[in-house]
Design a protein around this motif. Structure first.
Motif, PDB file in Angstrom:
ATOM      1  N   GLY A 275       7.802  93.561  19.058  1.00 41.63           N
ATOM      2  CA  GLY A 275       7.450  93.385  20.463  1.00 41.63           C
ATOM      3  C   GLY A 275       6.918  94.687  21.008  1.00 41.63           C
ATOM      4  O   GLY A 275       6.410  95.525  20.260  1.00 41.63           O
ATOM      5  N   PRO A 276       7.010  94.913  22.326  1.00 42.84           N
ATOM      6  CA  PRO A 276       6.473  96.134  22.930  1.00 42.84           C
ATOM      7  C   PRO A 276       7.244  97.383  22.483  1.00 42.84           C
ATOM      8  O   PRO A 276       8.480  97.376  22.416  1.00 42.84           O
ATOM      9  N   VAL A 277       6.509  98.459  22.195  1.00 44.85           N
ATOM     10  CA  VAL A 277       7.115  99.751  21.860  1.00 44.85           C
ATOM     11  C   VAL A 277       6.330 100.856  22.549  1.00 44.85           C
ATOM     12  O   VAL A 277       5.174 100.671  22.920  1.00 44.85           O
ATOM     13  N   GLN A 278       6.991 101.989  22.727  1.00 43.53           N
ATOM     14  CA  GLN A 278       6.359 103.163  23.324  1.00 43.53           C
ATOM     15  C   GLN A 278       6.575 104.358  22.400  1.00 43.53           C
ATOM     16  O   GLN A 278       7.587 104.422  21.685  1.00 43.53           O
ATOM     17  N   VAL A 279       5.632 105.296  22.428  1.00 48.18           N
ATOM     18  CA  VAL A 279       5.718 106.506  21.614  1.00 48.18           C
ATOM     19  C   VAL A 279       5.497 107.722  22.497  1.00 48.18           C
ATOM     20  O   VAL A 279       4.591 107.732  23.332  1.00 48.18           O
ATOM     21  N   ARG A 280       6.332 108.723  22.320  1.00 43.82           N
ATOM     22  CA  ARG A 280       6.126 109.991  23.034  1.00 43.82           C
ATOM     23  C   ARG A 280       6.150 111.133  22.014  1.00 43.82           C
ATOM     24  O   ARG A 280       6.793 111.041  20.963  1.00 43.82           O
ATOM     25  N   THR A 281       5.440 112.201  22.326  1.00 46.30           N
ATOM     26  CA  THR A 281       5.309 113.313  21.397  1.00 46.30           C
ATOM     27  C   THR A 281       5.592 114.642  22.088  1.00 46.30           C
ATOM     28  O   THR A 281       5.512 114.758  23.309  1.00 46.30           O
ATOM     29  N   SER A 282       5.923 115.644  21.280  1.00 47.35           N
ATOM     30  CA  SER A 282       6.057 117.010  21.772  1.00 47.35           C
ATOM     31  C   SER A 282       5.763 117.960  20.617  1.00 47.35           C
ATOM     32  O   SER A 282       6.047 117.648  19.459  1.00 47.35           O
TER      33      SER A 282
END
Length: 262
Positions: free
Chosen positions: A68-75
């Motif tokens: 289903g829906p997923v989110q990705v964040r980076t640093s």
């Protein structure tokens, strides 16, 4: 049969996983290969080294990733012009990470030491290897249809070590061409699947991590792995694989497996 064009569809500031991400243990949860590739994509986009190479990828699988829906964040944890460390985390509906990547990237250069000659591990190329589909998925459209599989040794559907070639049958993200490194990550988490030594209907052996170390980037349409799983007899196992393309070895992967009866 309606097969999606991609593993993920762009969805606002995130993505929606398609049926091609479905894993073997639960149809509501993704196989770890597709989100591993999605995190790699995000880490490379966050990189400050133009044209660099990703040499080490360490994944922690902190919980099941829903289809289903997923989110990705980076640093960027350690910026640099020659070497950098990038972190990417995937979540679904809240800030709790379900999968996390730590990726070391380096500048590419052509005037360093010459490549070490290595023997190719595959006894046959993809054209001479046996086509096969995994028989243990519970739905017709799932992860096993994201790649074309050809076995030079061993099998998806029997116990023991295996040597397999793959090529993409879809995009990672709709509208984009899957890169060789993204392809490698979609494939490599299946090393413990192709080298399984236990009955899928009687035991689970899901991995809690995935580590990939590369001495050069993968290239070409076909990538492969020579995989074997070793059980410790205490509910833990290790899967290790030699990764290669048509030109020879490119690196190695390892997975820690949590083993228990179904």
């Amino acid at each position: 049969m309606d097969v999606p064009e991609a593993l993920y569809l762009p969805d606002g500031d995130g993505f929606t996983a398609t049926a091609l991400t479905i894993g073997p243990w639960d149809a509501a949860h993704q196989h770890a290969g597709p989100p591993a590739a999605l995190l790699l994509r995000a880490a490379e986009q966050a990189s400050g080294i133009d044209g660099g190479q990703t040499v080490r990828l360490a994944y922690d699988i902190l919980g099941p990733v829903p289809v289903g829906p997923v989110q990705v964040r980076t640093s960027v944890l350690r910026p640099g012009r020659r070497v950098e460390l990038v972190e990417a985390a995937l979540s679904a509906g809240n800030d709790r990470p379900l999968m996390r990547l730590s990726a070391w990237r380096m500048r590419s250069r052509g005037d360093a030491a010459p490549a070490t000659p290595l023997t190719h591990p595959a006894p046959a190329g993809p054209e001479e290897s046996r086509p096969e589909r995994a028989a243990f998925f519970t739905t017709e459209v799932a992860y096993h249809r994201a790649l074309e599989w050809r076995f030079a040794a061993g099998t998806f559907n029997g116990p023991g070590p295996a040597i397999a070639w793959t090529r993409p049958e879809c995009a990672l993200v709709a509208g984009e061409t899957m890169t060789p490194l993204q392809h490698l990550l979609v494939m490599t988490d299946a090393a413990s699947g192709i080298s399984a030594t236990l009955d899928w209907t009687r035991a689970t052996f899901a991995n809690v991590d995935l580590s990939v170390a590369l001495h050069r980037p993968p290239r070409g349409e076909w990538l492969g792995m020579d995989a074997a799983t070793v059980h410790g007899g205490t509910g833990a196992a290790q899967c290790n694989a030699l990764l290669f393309d048509a030109d020879g070895p490119i690196g190695r992967s390892s997975q820690s497996l949590f083993v228990e009866p179904r």
